[in-house]
Design an enzyme around this catalytic site. Structure first.
Site, PDB file in Angstrom:
ATOM      1  N   HIS A   1       0.820  -1.211   0.000  1.00 37.70           N
ATOM      2  CA  HIS A   1       0.000   0.000   0.000  1.00 37.70           C
ATOM      3  C   HIS A   1       0.855   1.264   0.000  1.00 37.70           C
ATOM      4  CE1 HIS A   1       0.296   0.602   4.470  1.00 37.70           C
ATOM      5  NE2 HIS A   1       0.265  -0.713   4.513  1.00 37.70           N
TER       6      HIS A   1
ATOM      7  N   HIS B   1       3.761   1.813  13.814  1.00 39.83           N
ATOM      8  CA  HIS B   1       2.845   2.961  13.867  1.00 39.83           C
ATOM      9  C   HIS B   1       3.214   3.993  14.922  1.00 39.83           C
ATOM     10  CE1 HIS B   1      -0.694   0.634  11.843  1.00 39.83           C
ATOM     11  NE2 HIS B   1       0.420   0.609  11.142  1.00 39.83           N
TER      12      HIS B   1
ATOM     13  N   GLU C   1      -4.921   1.569   3.165  1.00 40.64           N
ATOM     14  CA  GLU C   1      -4.881   0.371   4.005  1.00 40.64           C
ATOM     15  C   GLU C   1      -4.927   0.743   5.471  1.00 40.64           C
ATOM     16  OE1 GLU C   1      -3.430  -3.020   6.325  1.00 40.64           O
ATOM     17  OE2 GLU C   1      -2.533  -1.027   6.247  1.00 40.64           O
TER      18      GLU C   1
ATOM     19  N   ASP D   1      -0.146   4.284   1.127  1.00 48.65           N
ATOM     20  CA  ASP D   1      -0.434   5.222   2.218  1.00 48.65           C
ATOM     21  C   ASP D   1       0.325   4.861   3.482  1.00 48.65           C
ATOM     22  OD1 ASP D   1      -2.238   2.893   2.228  1.00 48.65           O
ATOM     23  OD2 ASP D   1      -3.066   3.784   4.037  1.00 48.65           O
TER      24      ASP D   1
ATOM     25  N   ASP E   1       6.471   0.334   6.829  1.00 47.99           N
ATOM     26  CA  ASP E   1       5.046   0.059   6.598  1.00 47.99           C
ATOM     27  C   ASP E   1       4.446   1.137   5.727  1.00 47.99           C
ATOM     28  OD1 ASP E   1       2.403  -0.700   6.782  1.00 47.99           O
ATOM     29  OD2 ASP E   1       2.206  -0.306   8.919  1.00 47.99           O
TER      30      ASP E   1
END
Ligand SMILES: *[C@@H]1O[C@H](CO)[C@@H](O)[C@H](O)[C@H]1NC(C)=O
Ligand SMILES: *[C@@H]1O[C@H](CO)[C@@H](O)[C@H](O)[C@H]1NC(C)=O
Ligand SMILES: *[C@@H]1O[C@H](CO)[C@@H](O)[C@H](O)[C@H]1NC(C)=O
Length: 562
Positions: free
Chosen positions: A149, A530, A218, A151, A184
């Site tokens: 992904h 994250h 995502e 994003d 990520d």
């Protein structure tokens, strides 16, 4: 990635350390069969390209050059430098200016990978979803689908000063490439593009068609990106038309105690459900209150839910069972009794039950793997100290066990809430039982799907099949030839995703869906998923390219059995 999956393997290994004693260099178990398993932790041989061995050897040399490495780092840095954040409250593409940044990102990709744009067919789905089509010469081989992904999770402005290097710097410090998305999931996407670019430069022409698809949200709903790409892919290629799909996921970890590397491709993921609970009651002045206000009633419900866990499942055919067997058989220090228990559990139902109970006691990770989890994550109600709250609301997040369903979750909640409603003489309006508006009484409990995002647990990809064996053999080969480890062996252990990826939209395309990112546990996430200081090791990016190269060449020369 929507939750921290990579901790799972490390967690399992850590928790088994005190219980397991490892003496032999091979499994002490004889091969057994109960119909679903031919051995406790089936392994395959490392798989390296044969027909394509010369090309593979050439690329191995290319990947060792400083020129390639620095070029690769630079491309990932550039991708990280464009903050393609996806936010939870974004309106559709075309209606929300926050998507505009993806236009700039596409410009970056196009100028960075001109050979790909001139050689492959590039389709934009819903403006910013990207699909690359690399036509193969053989129509009898089903295409390979690689996804990632574009994003990233937004950076909290409050935390910017905690970053060692600014979050969108893409700074390469000689070891790490820093920034949001470096791991990520721009690393997956850039590694795939670097691989295709490298193959094109060598004049490679695939026999098997290769499709790359990159979503744009995502990290939020997924519906604008993968949701639309899935429809496009099904229309274009057909149902069950892909040989295999590989998306982001868990990676691998080294166990320093026995030198084994455990790699964990995800073969399924849990379902998802957010239940909204609303308690409505007559408002009024709080000098003459009822015995229970709507907040009090909501509290009773929350307490009752937390006191009634969902049933844990641990069937032999499930992913958790396969994962646990691998951890126990190949873990570093196993107590003989735990090994015997795990072995007996292959065929003996009492042992299976005992093993399940042991796991649930020993580590919360097994609660998450075996059970539908529930977490009361949002609660609100009341506006004033002297006014009775007319409504109180809670949202309970569920991650649904591989063996359960959305229906089972809603039934469970109704079962818990019904007696409370009856006891307090409240009407209960539950989920699909939509009431006649006229008849709705004031004092009521209403249960709904909070955001309409309920998701069943995914289908489980078969592990006794060509695609899984090809993937497992490829992972093993890439690790064994990496030269970065002194490992005594590589164990491939299928895993269960506790969070969800874009693959939730792709079920119709193939039953061979895997979630795996070829990174070691010391290669990425300086601080964790994250959060601040996302970073990836430059040399790990190159390993990622080696892995995708091995995969593409392997699958190109293999007729897979289903
Ligand atoms: C229960 O509520 C209904 C209206 O919702 C009311 O007619 C009835 O009298 C109540 N019963 C009790 C025991 O409070
Ligand atoms: C592997 O072992 C050798 C010899 O013990 C050591 O010099 C080297 O640093 C080790 N490499 C890694 C990656 O651990
Ligand atoms: C998958 O197929 C079913 C049945 O045709 C369809 O209803 C559903 O929308 C498809 N899913 C996606 C994500 O396209």
């Amino acid at each position: 990635m929507s939750s921290n999956l990579s901790a799972v393997v490390a967690g399992i290994l850590a928790l088994l350390i005190p219980y397991i004693f490892w003496g032999n260099s091979h499994s002490p178990f004889e091969v057994t069969s109960d119909g679903t398993f031919t051995s406790p932790c089936p392994q395959v041989h490392a798989l390296l390209p044969k027909t394509h061995s010369e090309l593979f050897a050439v690329l191995e040399e290319v990947y060792k050059t400083e020129e390639f490495k620095l070029g690769a780092y630079d491309k990932l840095s550039g991708a990280v430098g464009i903050p393609t954040e996806s936010h939870d409250n974004m309106r559709p593409v075309g209606q929300d200016p926050r998507w505009d940044i993806f236009h700039q990102f596409h410009g970056f990709l196009e100028s960075t990978f001109p050979l790909i744009y001139s050689s492959l067919r590039v389709t934009k789905v819903n403006t910013y979803g990207l699909v690359f089509h690399w036509q193969g010469s053989s129509s009898s081989l089903q295409p390979l689908l690689l996804t990632a992904h574009q994003d990233v999770v937004p950076v909290d402005p409050e935390t910017v000063d905690q970053w060692i290097h600014p979050p969108y710097s893409g700074h390469y410090d000689g070891t790490w490439i820093w920034g949001r998305g470096s791991a990520d999931d721009k690393s997956d996407m850039i590694a795939q593009l670097l691989t295709v670019d490298s193959l094109l430069r060598q004049g490679f022409k695939p026999r098997r068609t290769i499709v790359l698809a990159f979503g744009i949200d995502e990290e939020s709903a997924g519906t604008e990106g993968a949701g639309k790409i899935a429809v496009y892919l099904e229309e274009t290629y057909g149902r069950a038309s892909f040989a295999m799909l590989l998306d982001e996921g868990d990676g691998y970890g080294e166990n320093t105690r026995n030198g084994l590397i455990f790699a964990s491709p995800g073969i399924s993921e849990k379902g998802y459900f957010d239940a909204k609970i609303e308690v409505f009651s007559v408002g009024g002045h709080s000098s003459i209150p009822p015995r229970h206000t709507s907040i009090g009633i909501l509290s009773k419900i929350v307490v009752a839910l937390e006191d009634n866990l969902h049933t844990p499942f641990f069937p032999r055919s499930g992913t958790a069972f396969a994962n646990v067997q691998c951890a126990i058989v190949h873990g570093p220090d196993s107590s003989p009794s735990l090994r015997r228990l795990a072995h007996r559990a292959l065929t003996d139902d009492d042992a299976l039950e005992e093993l399940k109970n042991y796991l649930l006691e020993v580590d919360p990770i097994y609660e998450a793997m075996l059970r539908t989890t529930q977490a009361v994550d949002i609660v609100f109600g009341g506006v004033k100290a002297n006014a009775l709250p007319e409504v109180a609301t809670a949202v309970v997040n569920h991650r649904i066990s591989e063996q359960s369903s959305v229906k089972e979750v809603t039934n469970h909640i109704v079962q818990i809430v019904s007696p409370i409603a009856a006891q307090l003489n409240l009407s209960l309006i539950a989920f699909d039982l939509a009431p006649d508006q006229e008849a709705v009484p004031t004092n009521r409990i209403v249960l709904t799907d909070a955001f309409g995002s309920g998701l069943e647990p995914s289908p489980v990809a078969p592990i006794e099949s060509g695609p899984y064996e090809l993937l497992a053999g490829t992972i093993k080969a890439a690790l064994e030839t990496a030269g970065r480890y002194n490992s005594t062996g590589v164990i491939i252990s299928p895993s269960l995703g506790l969070g969800n990826t874009d693959t939730q939209f792709y079920w119709n395309l193939t039953r061979h869906i895997f979630r795996y990112s070829h990174y070691g546990d010391r290669d990425d996430y300086y601080n964790g998923l994250h959060t601040v200081n996302e970073a990836v090791k430059g040399e790990a990016l190159v390993e990622h390219v080696r892995f995708f190269t091995t995969l593409i060449l392997n699958i190109d020369e293999t007729k897979l059995f289903d």
